[in-house]
Enzyme design. Structure first.
Site, PDB file in Angstrom:
ATOM      1  N   THR A  45      41.594  43.799  37.352  1.00 45.73           N
ATOM      2  CA  THR A  45      41.240  43.664  36.205  1.00 45.73           C
ATOM      3  C   THR A  45      42.284  43.154  35.264  1.00 45.73           C
ATOM      4  O   THR A  45      43.398  43.173  35.532  1.00 45.73           O
ATOM      5  CB  THR A  45      40.453  45.081  35.520  1.00 45.73           C
ATOM      6  OG1 THR A  45      39.715  45.501  36.199  1.00 45.73           O
ATOM      7  CG2 THR A  45      39.822  44.998  34.004  1.00 45.73           C
ATOM      8  N   GLU A  64      36.790  42.561  39.591  1.00 39.13           N
ATOM      9  CA  GLU A  64      36.596  43.735  40.490  1.00 39.13           C
ATOM     10  C   GLU A  64      37.664  44.144  41.289  1.00 39.13           C
ATOM     11  O   GLU A  64      38.719  44.396  40.996  1.00 39.13           O
ATOM     12  CB  GLU A  64      35.179  43.919  40.992  1.00 39.13           C
ATOM     13  CG  GLU A  64      34.641  45.386  40.947  1.00 39.13           C
ATOM     14  CD  GLU A  64      35.289  46.504  42.177  1.00 39.13           C
ATOM     15  OE1 GLU A  64      35.096  46.153  43.300  1.00 39.13           O
ATOM     16  OE2 GLU A  64      36.119  47.084  41.692  1.00 39.13           O
TER      17      GLU A  64
END
Length: 586
Positions: A405, A425
């Protein structure tokens, strides 16, 4: 010997070994950046420079966020990009808004998406790599929605920094190189291998000038025609083909892309001492879990002045006699987080699909009741509470954490602010590279198991649903005057909540500056072991925690905090020394 939580930070930074996955290592000696007018902070210097360029041209904080996200797509593709999703908090001087650009599950998925033929959850890598876990990307729709309300410069102008860099090239960073080197699946992806590896099949060397003309072409289409150029036409067709034709195919369709909509939601806000803290509502758990943690900590302070974190600040150097305060701070925060994470696993999910008892979870009386469970010894494992409005027919989500992230923050000349956390992700997402960008594997943020003991898991896979996230972009305000105090957030998978808690406590209770807050050793609990940061947490502090019943796990805790804080009439910025980001301001 270094005994305190922070030890002697300068000494600790010098001595910290570089963890292999960090790439850029822990950067010693960073100082806060001061600015009078505006500031941009992102996970890569080139992205921060793009944000600063937009702010200097008179752009809004939201304009700067768009430019930074587009550059991050190019220079930090392992973490975020236009093939992923994002949560955006925006302050316009009067109100705080939450823009939800989280990915959605394709319309043809079922609850058994991540179960094998025997009904067992499949290994993470089997789920991640390929098309199976690709959700409908949402970041561009969210940015476009927010830009229509808060953009100052034309949409097209915001794409120019990224387009220029994609055409002229950028130097491969140490972090990008290290992550490529550590990922065996890059070589197995023809589209990635042709871009990220040299002719001998090795990751491009640090400093190699890397160009991405295909991404430049994609961005030019979106700049000219808006986000619609991403969700329809040749870009959309290429995404669908890549997902459906992979050996591990997924369900993304042209209709899924056409029908995707970003959402504007009501942020979750709550008091903490003299401040009002605002975060993202579900489908992010970040805002709720941060507010629960802070609410429990404040209730503990009301119970006993001894537990006021303001009096438990880490000190630059310590003796055994002063070790009690930082150790007790870690104890209290870890216990509060255990309680918050227990509720997170039980009750939080996409509120469009599951009735989330937000009011009950954040009720001061409920948080005081939760705080009453914190004692002198660690509870080790908390159980969910019973907030009002809760459905007790649900089962807890036991999915493991994922990490990949990025976070960016911006403040413009008018005092408008953005806190935006964005993700694909897992590192490099699904490893599907399309039109110069990587597609997410965000569906693995759902629970792999749809039921536990006959009860449905709130965060189970369902068509059109948004997976639960821990992303926690955060804005802080003065309760007395409603004045913006700070914008912050971090990457880090399910540890994001703890990283943001640490930074908030460091800023508000311990009065550290943004750079000190970002660099402070990480610690906390996700309702398992008490996790402390290897190399920055003293053996003496660990022994103290163990004496209080904690199971302690030293580990690499690679946060990526970006923090901007008001400083009189100007701003101070700090960037996490564990990654390569910077704060820039004028």
């Amino acid at each position: 010997m270094c005994l305190s939580l922070s030890c002697n930070l300068a000494q600790a930074r010098q001595a910290l070994p570089v963890a292999p996955e960090l790439g850029s290592g822990y950067r010693a000696g960073l100082q806060p950046v001061a600015a009078k007018h505006h500031m941009a902070a992102a996970a890569n210097p080139l992205a921060s420079q793009a944000g600063q360029r937009i702010l200097r041209a008179g752009g809004s904080a939201l304009d700067a966020a768009i430019a930074m996200q587009l550059v991050l797509t190019l220079v930090e593709p392992q973490s975020s990009g236009i093939g992923g999703g994002a949560f955006i908090l925006h302050w316009d001087g009067k109100r705080t808004q939450a823009f939800d650009g989280r990915e959605t599950a394709p319309s043809q998925v079922t609850e058994r998406l991540f179960l094998d033929d025997k009904g067992a959850p499949m290994p993470f890598r089997s789920a991640q790599i390929g098309g199976r876990a690709v959700g409908v990307p949402g970041v561009l729709r969210a940015l476009e929605l927010a830009h229509k309300q808060h953009g100052v410069l034309p949409w097209q102008a915001l794409f120019q920094p990224a387009i220029e860099l994609a055409r002229t090239g950028f130097p491969v960073s140490a972090r990008l190189h290290a992550l490529l080197k550590a990922d065996p699946f890059v070589a197995r992806s023809p589209s990635m291998a042709g871009y990220f590896l040299d002719t001998t099949g090795r990751p491009l060397a640090v400093g190699t000038q890397l160009r991405n003309p295909e991404l430049a072409d994609t961005l030019e289409q979106i700049a000219q025609h808006g986000a619609q150029a991403f969700y329809n036409g040749e870009v959309a067709q290429a995404m669908v083909a890549a997902v459906q034709n992979h050996t591990n195919p997924g369900y993304l369709s042209a209709d899924d892309l056409k029908q995707y909509r970003a959402s504007e939601r009501e942020p979750v806000c709550g008091p903490y001492k003299a401040w009002q803290v605002c975060g993202m509502p579900p489908p992010s758990s970040g805002g709720v879990a941060v507010l629960q943690t802070l609410g429990i900590l404040e209730a503990l302070q009301r119970r006993s002045a001894r537990d006021d974190l303001a009096h438990l600040a880490p000190v630059p150097s310590a003796t055994a006699a002063t070790l009690e305060a930082p150790a007790r701070a870690v104890h209290l925060v870890a216990e509060a987080e255990r309680l918050a994470y227990a509720d997170r696993a039980q009750y939080l999910a996409d509120s469009d699909y599951v009735p989330v008892p937000l009011k009950g979870l954040l009720d001061p009386g409920y948080l005081a009741q939760r705080a009453s469970q914190v004692g002198e010894r660690s509870m080790n494992k908390a159980i969910p509470g019973h907030p009002s409005g809760a459905l007790l027919t649900l089962a807890p989500d036991r999915s493991p954490p994922r990490i990949a992230t990025s976070h960016l923050s911006a403040i413009d000349d008018r005092g408008n602010a953005v806190a935006m956390t964005t993700s694909v992700e897992g590192a490099f997402g699904s490893h599907l590279m399309v039109k110069g960008f990587l597609l997410n594997n965000q569906l693995t943020d759902f629970s792999f198991v749809p039921q536990e003991q006959g009860r449905p898991v709130a965060n189970r896979v369902q068509p059109g649903k948004r997976p639960l996230s821990a992303m926690a972009p955060t804005l802080v305000f003065s309760r007395d005057h409603g004045e913006l105090v700070a914008s912050l957030g971090s990457p880090g998978g399910s540890q994001i909540i703890g990283y943001v808690n640490k930074a908030l406590i460091a800023l508000l209770d311990w009065r550290l500056d943004p750079q000190q807050a970002a660099g402070l050793p990480n610690f906390g609990s996700r309702n398992g072991a008490t996790e402390v940061e290897s190399g920055l947490t003293s053996a003496a502090l660990i022994r103290k925690l163990k004496a209080w019943g904690h199971t302690v796990t030293p580990m690499d805790m690679t946060s990526g905090l970006q923090v901007i804080q008001r400083d009189g009439t100007g701003w101070l910025g700090g960037a996490d020394p564990r990654r390569e980001g910077v704060a820039l301001g004028d």
